[in-house]
Design an enzyme around this catalytic site. Structure first.
Site, PDB file in Angstrom:
ATOM      1  N   ASP A   7      -2.728  -2.455 -13.583  1.00 42.53           N
ATOM      2  CA  ASP A   7      -3.183  -2.094 -14.932  1.00 42.53           C
ATOM      3  C   ASP A   7      -3.754  -3.258 -15.734  1.00 42.53           C
ATOM      4  O   ASP A   7      -3.672  -3.264 -16.968  1.00 42.53           O
ATOM      5  CB  ASP A   7      -2.051  -1.439 -15.739  1.00 42.53           C
ATOM      6  CG  ASP A   7      -1.604  -0.107 -15.162  1.00 42.53           C
ATOM      7  OD1 ASP A   7      -2.302   0.409 -14.259  1.00 42.53           O
ATOM      8  OD2 ASP A   7      -0.576   0.421 -15.603  1.00 42.53           O
ATOM      9  N   ASN A  63       0.341  -7.866 -10.842  1.00 37.14           N
ATOM     10  CA  ASN A  63      -0.738  -6.940 -10.525  1.00 37.14           C
ATOM     11  C   ASN A  63      -0.403  -5.558 -11.087  1.00 37.14           C
ATOM     12  O   ASN A  63       0.759  -5.195 -11.202  1.00 37.14           O
ATOM     13  CB  ASN A  63      -0.904  -6.884  -8.997  1.00 37.14           C
ATOM     14  CG  ASN A  63      -1.880  -5.833  -8.521  1.00 37.14           C
ATOM     15  OD1 ASN A  63      -1.585  -5.088  -7.585  1.00 37.14           O
ATOM     16  ND2 ASN A  63      -3.046  -5.747  -9.118  1.00 37.14           N
ATOM     17  N   CYS A 116       0.834  -1.204   0.000  1.00 34.82           N
ATOM     18  CA  CYS A 116       0.000   0.000   0.000  1.00 34.82           C
ATOM     19  C   CYS A 116       0.868   1.252   0.000  1.00 34.82           C
ATOM     20  O   CYS A 116       1.747   1.404   0.851  1.00 34.82           O
ATOM     21  CB  CYS A 116      -0.910   0.008   1.224  1.00 34.82           C
ATOM     22  SG  CYS A 116      -1.974   1.473   1.288  1.00 34.82           S
TER      23      CYS A 116
END
Length: 351
Positions: free
Chosen positions: A219, A217, A117
């Site tokens: 797009d 991961n 994150c």
């Protein structure tokens, strides 16, 4: 019924065999990403029912879980999800272990550690992708989590903090040695946030560094993106994030595309309405009326955008109906206005 359109074969063919996370077998190799404020239990149930191979909870603060905070408990719940994967975030080994034990006791079958994150709120607290700046400390959290539970532990990360510290392969190697069973890599650095394009090719270095499954991961917005991401990264699976907003069916469609090379259209408007109406009702129950109404608005907005696009409705028609639905105070009114919006979109599609 969803229509299918055959397309050209991708150069990267995804294996037909199930993907194993430790001893947990996933039915296919397309994963719904954990998204804060989005992938609650109702949304995950819908995506899983529509064909996603794995759905991961929104990021949950392990210290909040251990302290019995309501929000953390709601985030970690996977009521009705077949394979309940819960993502934890934290910066202290003690709380990571406690949080992991709690969610395992609640029925989590997979525990994912967030080291990806990029938000300042998270990284300023030395969690999320900030942990990629101190791999020794990151490993203490991984070891504490793995040692606290019997279920498989997975890890989600970025390529590194910035372009001068692309240390994802090193973290992946050390995480595998510590017992992590699967690794997801978002193809950006933390300092990129969500700007530019995900570098799927850079994920290949992680795949080459470990023997556990690797997920690419970032797009994955179309069927073609999924094939290209697998080809560029050499990964074992793809993770779909923002492209599933308003389209809980999309991860399942990608899974079927990778298996059959057929592109499915969006569901019929009637099916889309049933999906969002059901999800709205479930969100009110899951979160409680006050929080549920606010939480569901973003999902209602995305669903209306997708429905209008499916029907070829003009911006003015969408704007009018979005305003009615999203400003309705009573859930009963919101659902009536929602049905009227889909009816209006349907008339536009038939015109």
């Amino acid at each position: 019924m969803m229509g299918t359109v055959p397309g050209p074969a991708d150069s990267r063919q995804i294996p037909a065999a199930p993907l194993y996370v430790g001893t947990v077998a996933l039915p296919n190799r397309v994963v719904l990403a954990p998204m804060s404020g989005i992938t609650d239990a109702p949304f995950r149930r819908a995506a899983e029912r529509l064909g996603a191979g794995l759905v991961v909870s929104e990021m949950t603060a392990c210290a909040g879980l251990a302290k019995g905070e309501r929000e953390a408990n709601v985030r970690s719940r996977g009521d009705g999800v077949a394979i309940n994967a819960v993502q934890l975030a934290g910066c202290e080994p003690h709380w990571m272990a406690e949080g992991a034990r709690i969610v395992e006791g609640q029925g989590a079958q997979i525990i994912d550690i967030n080291m990806g994150c990029p938000s300042k709120q998270v990284t300023n607290g030395a969690s999320g992708s900030a942990l990629m700046r101190d791999l020794d400390h990151a490993l203490t959290l991984i070891e504490a989590t793995v040692n606290a539970v019997k279920v498989p532990v997975t890890l989600k990360m970025r390529l590194g903090w910035d372009t001068t510290s692309l240390n994802a392969p090193e973290l992946a190697r050390r995480a595998e040695a510590a017992g992590v069973k699967m690794i997801t890599v978002h193809g950006r650095t933390r300092c990129q946030f969500y700007t530019g394009s995900a570098d799927w090719t850079a994920v290949r270095a992680v795949k080459q560094a470990v023997s556990v499954p690797v997920i690419v991961n970032g797009d994955i917005r179309s069927f073609e993106d999924a094939g290209r991401a697998l080809e560029a990264s050499g990964a074992d699976a793809v993770m779909v994030g923002r492209a599933a907003q308003g389209r809980p069916w999309f991860p399942g469609q990608v899974a079927r595309y990778l298996a059959t090379n057929a592109r499915e259209d969006a569901p019929a408007l009637s099916a889309q309405l049933h999906l969002i109406d059901t999800m709205y009702d479930e969100m009110l129950t899951h979160h409680g009326l006050s929080i549920g109404r606010k939480h569901a608005r973003k999902h209602l907005s995305w669903a209306l955008d997708v429905a209008a696009d499916s029907a070829g409705a003009c911006d003015e028609l969408l704007k009018t109906h979005r305003a009615r639905v999203l400003t309705a105070e009573a859930p009963r009114d919101a659902r009536v206005y929602l049905a009227e919006a889909y009816d209006a979109f349907g008339w536009r599609a038939a015109a």
